[in-house]
Scaffold this motif. Structure first.
Motif, PDB file in Angstrom:
ATOM      1  N   ASP A   1       0.827  -1.206   0.000  1.00 54.57           N
ATOM      2  CA  ASP A   1       0.000   0.000   0.000  1.00 54.57           C
ATOM      3  C   ASP A   1       0.863   1.258   0.000  1.00 54.57           C
ATOM      4  O   ASP A   1       0.487   2.273  -0.587  1.00 54.57           O
ATOM      5  CB  ASP A   1      -0.940   0.010   1.218  1.00 54.57           C
ATOM      6  CG  ASP A   1      -2.067  -1.021   1.070  1.00 54.57           C
ATOM      7  OD1 ASP A   1      -2.208  -1.573  -0.052  1.00 54.57           O
ATOM      8  OD2 ASP A   1      -2.774  -1.277   2.060  1.00 54.57           O
TER       9      ASP A   1
ATOM     10  N   LYS B   1       3.119   1.216  -3.502  1.00 55.18           N
ATOM     11  CA  LYS B   1       2.311   1.425  -4.708  1.00 55.18           C
ATOM     12  C   LYS B   1       1.491   2.713  -4.684  1.00 55.18           C
ATOM     13  O   LYS B   1       0.797   3.016  -5.638  1.00 55.18           O
ATOM     14  CB  LYS B   1       1.337   0.230  -4.907  1.00 55.18           C
ATOM     15  CG  LYS B   1       2.042  -1.054  -5.328  1.00 55.18           C
ATOM     16  CD  LYS B   1       1.072  -2.222  -5.405  1.00 55.18           C
ATOM     17  CE  LYS B   1       0.583  -2.497  -6.811  1.00 55.18           C
ATOM     18  NZ  LYS B   1      -0.200  -3.753  -6.898  1.00 55.18           N
ATOM     19  N   GLN B   2       1.547   3.441  -3.564  1.00 59.35           N
ATOM     20  CA  GLN B   2       0.726   4.662  -3.514  1.00 59.35           C
ATOM     21  C   GLN B   2       1.333   5.721  -4.433  1.00 59.35           C
ATOM     22  O   GLN B   2       2.450   5.585  -4.921  1.00 59.35           O
ATOM     23  CB  GLN B   2       0.579   5.173  -2.080  1.00 59.35           C
ATOM     24  CG  GLN B   2       1.826   5.856  -1.545  1.00 59.35           C
ATOM     25  CD  GLN B   2       1.690   6.289  -0.109  1.00 59.35           C
ATOM     26  OE1 GLN B   2       0.625   6.276   0.467  1.00 59.35           O
ATOM     27  NE2 GLN B   2       2.795   6.670   0.485  1.00 59.35           N
ATOM     28  N   ASP B   3       0.591   6.777  -4.637  1.00 57.51           N
ATOM     29  CA  ASP B   3       0.981   7.786  -5.611  1.00 57.51           C
ATOM     30  C   ASP B   3       2.083   8.679  -5.054  1.00 57.51           C
ATOM     31  O   ASP B   3       1.855   9.822  -4.686  1.00 57.51           O
ATOM     32  CB  ASP B   3      -0.268   8.605  -5.968  1.00 57.51           C
ATOM     33  CG  ASP B   3       0.043   9.602  -7.059  1.00 57.51           C
ATOM     34  OD1 ASP B   3       1.036   9.390  -7.788  1.00 57.51           O
ATOM     35  OD2 ASP B   3      -0.700  10.593  -7.176  1.00 57.51           O
ATOM     36  N   CYS B   4       3.285   8.163  -4.968  1.00 55.77           N
ATOM     37  CA  CYS B   4       4.348   8.981  -4.383  1.00 55.77           C
ATOM     38  C   CYS B   4       5.624   8.778  -5.152  1.00 55.77           C
ATOM     39  O   CYS B   4       6.715   8.765  -4.613  1.00 55.77           O
ATOM     40  CB  CYS B   4       4.529   8.642  -2.920  1.00 55.77           C
ATOM     41  SG  CYS B   4       4.880   6.922  -2.698  1.00 55.77           S
TER      42      CYS B   4
END
Ligand code: PLP
Length: 461
Positions: free
Chosen positions: A313, A316-319
């Motif tokens: 999580d 794979k998050q938008d970072c």
């Protein structure tokens, strides 16, 4: 065989000469090898190997702990050939993917513990542990805790042979070459009761060695520790199975401190313990699981990291980009081999068969060897086991390393038609999961002969 032996001898001589001139072997004393000549294996079927002179050997090491479904699987050959025709290679960088890798990631997620639903693919166990080192540090950076960098491992662990793999591992012979470990990797004691538990019960020793983890976390400061890495049982270190108190105490410590847990299942994964993963066998909840070896049964190289939802999580998050990967990450041909390998394990119910049939049969057959005058302990779980050779059964006194009891026993095994490995004076086995009762009987009979030979040899010392 119709080939005259004379010409086979000639072929062997030529190959050995070329080997000596051009081939640098892994984990090998090249000078010693050149003097003895390499053993050249030519073909294999089921649990058996044949060397170039036609000698048949029962492979009680499944290659290098990897040929879980045994040799000679035509359906893996077919799956690989078909994939090579259709798409021999494509990458999984730059917004691209391909069916075999997607299907394999989904399949592995379905077999892994429930909280683990993602896979990062690599080409080997070593690359997988390199990935772990980078991924846990990336995780803590993204969590706003960049000081959490250090990884705690254990003495005599094996986590591969790349710079990160060898550093994470705790093999002193590897650390001596090339200034390892790299900074940021520290090692605590191993739960090797037979070798190091002098004066303590296995239970007390298991607690003591587990508590070394807590002491190390407190010494370094929780804010500086990224992860703890361990094999469920040490493989290359000598099939070291922790006392029953060890993993529950480690679990207690891991629950108390906010650090990640990397379970290296390169050997234990894909059925070796009679569960798909040893995480299940020992009731562990790792954040990352290292896989390789039995993943493809060694038919083609492949490794990976199974990633928990907690870590996935964040990664794979938008970072932004995780700047890590390999040309061959998720290689389509390797993925096709892995999928067919897993299909075979499922279809033949090899995991259940290990748990309910071959493991109990092997472990009780091996206990016969515990009576032997040279044997201090026989231990094992699933389809791995270790036999400790000792000078004195009662005092556990070991042979002087100059005696070379383990090496002699290994060579005697070969003479009798059995491949068993030695780690010092610890004899170890990890046969294909397909091994039958009669093959187990043959294994134990040959091991007994080799132990008798070794007993004579050490008496002459
Ligand atoms: C073999 C092994 C590795 C390394 O795998 P390679 O494919 O040789 O790089 C890592 N961890 C464990 C526990 C292993 O047994």
């Amino acid at each position: 065989m119709s080939t005259p032996l004379v010409s086979q001898q000639q072929k062997l001589d030529n190959l050995q000469a070329a080997d000596k001139q051009h081939f640098i072997h892994p984990f090998t004393d090249s000078k010693g090898l050149a003097e003895k000549g390499t053993r050249i294996i030519e073909r294999a079927e089921g649990v058996y190997l044949w060397d170039i002179m036609g000698h048949k050997l029962l492979d009680a090491m499944a290659g290098l702990w990897c040929v879980n479904v045994g040799y000679g699987r035509q359906s893996i050959v077919d799956a690989v050939a078909k994939q090579m025709q259709q798409l021999p290679f494509y990458n999984s960088f730059f917004q691209c993917s391909h069916p075999p890798a997607i299907e394999l990631a989904q399949k592995i997620a379905s077999l892994a513990p429930a909280h683990m639903n993602n896979v990062f693919f690599t080409g080997s166990g070593s690359e997988s542990n390199d990935t772990n080192l980078r991924m846990v540090r990336r995780y803590w950076d993204l969590k706003g805790k960049p000081s959490k960098k250090t990884i705690i491992s254990r003495v005599n662990a094996y986590h591969g042979s790349t710079v990160a793999g060898a550093s994470l591992g705790g093999m002193s012979g590897m650390h001596e070459q090339g200034d390892l470990p790299i900074p940021g990797v520290v090692h605590i004691a191993q739960p090797y009761w037979y070798g190091e538990g002098k004066g303590l019960t296995p239970e007390a020793f298991g607690l003591q060695t587990a508590q070394a983890l807590e002491a190390k976390i407190l010494e370094l400061g929780e804010d500086n520790v990224a992860a703890f890495i361990a094999e469920p049982f040490q493989g290359a270190g000598g099939v070291i199975i922790p006392p029953s108190t060890y993993w529950p105490e480690i679990k207690r410590i891991l629950a108390k401190y906010d650090i990640l847990f990397i379970l290296d299942e390169v050997i234990s994964g894909f059925g070796r313990t009679g569960k798909w993963f040893a995480a299940e066998y020992f009731d562990l909840q790792p954040d990352l699981i290292t896989i390789a070896k039995g993943m493809t049964s060694g038919y083609v190289p492949m490794g990976g990291v199974i990633v928990s939802d907690r870590v996935a999580d964040v990664i794979k998050q938008d970072c932004g980009e995780f700047t890590h990967g390999f040309t061959y990450s998720g290689h389509p041909v390797a993925a096709a081999a892995a999928l067919e390998n897993i299909r075979i394990i499922e279809q033949e119910q090899l995991v259940e068969r290990v748990a309910t049939d071959t493991s109990p049969y092997l472990q009780s057959a091996l206990q016969q060897l515990a009576e032997h005058p040279l044997v201090g302990e026989v231990r094992g779980i699933g389809l791995v086991a270790a036999i400790e050779l000792v000078q004195n059964k009662t005092t556990h006194q070991r042979f002087d390393s100059s005696v070379g009891a383990g090496t002699f026993c290994r060579d005697a095994c070969i003479k009798h038609g059995l491949v068993m490995r030695s780690v010092g004076d610890t004899m170890i086995i990890s046969p294909p999961l397909t091994i039958s009762h009669s093959e187990i009987d043959a294994l134990v009979a040959m091991a007994t002969q080799a132990l008798n030979d070794t007993e004579q040899f050490v008496q002459g010392k």
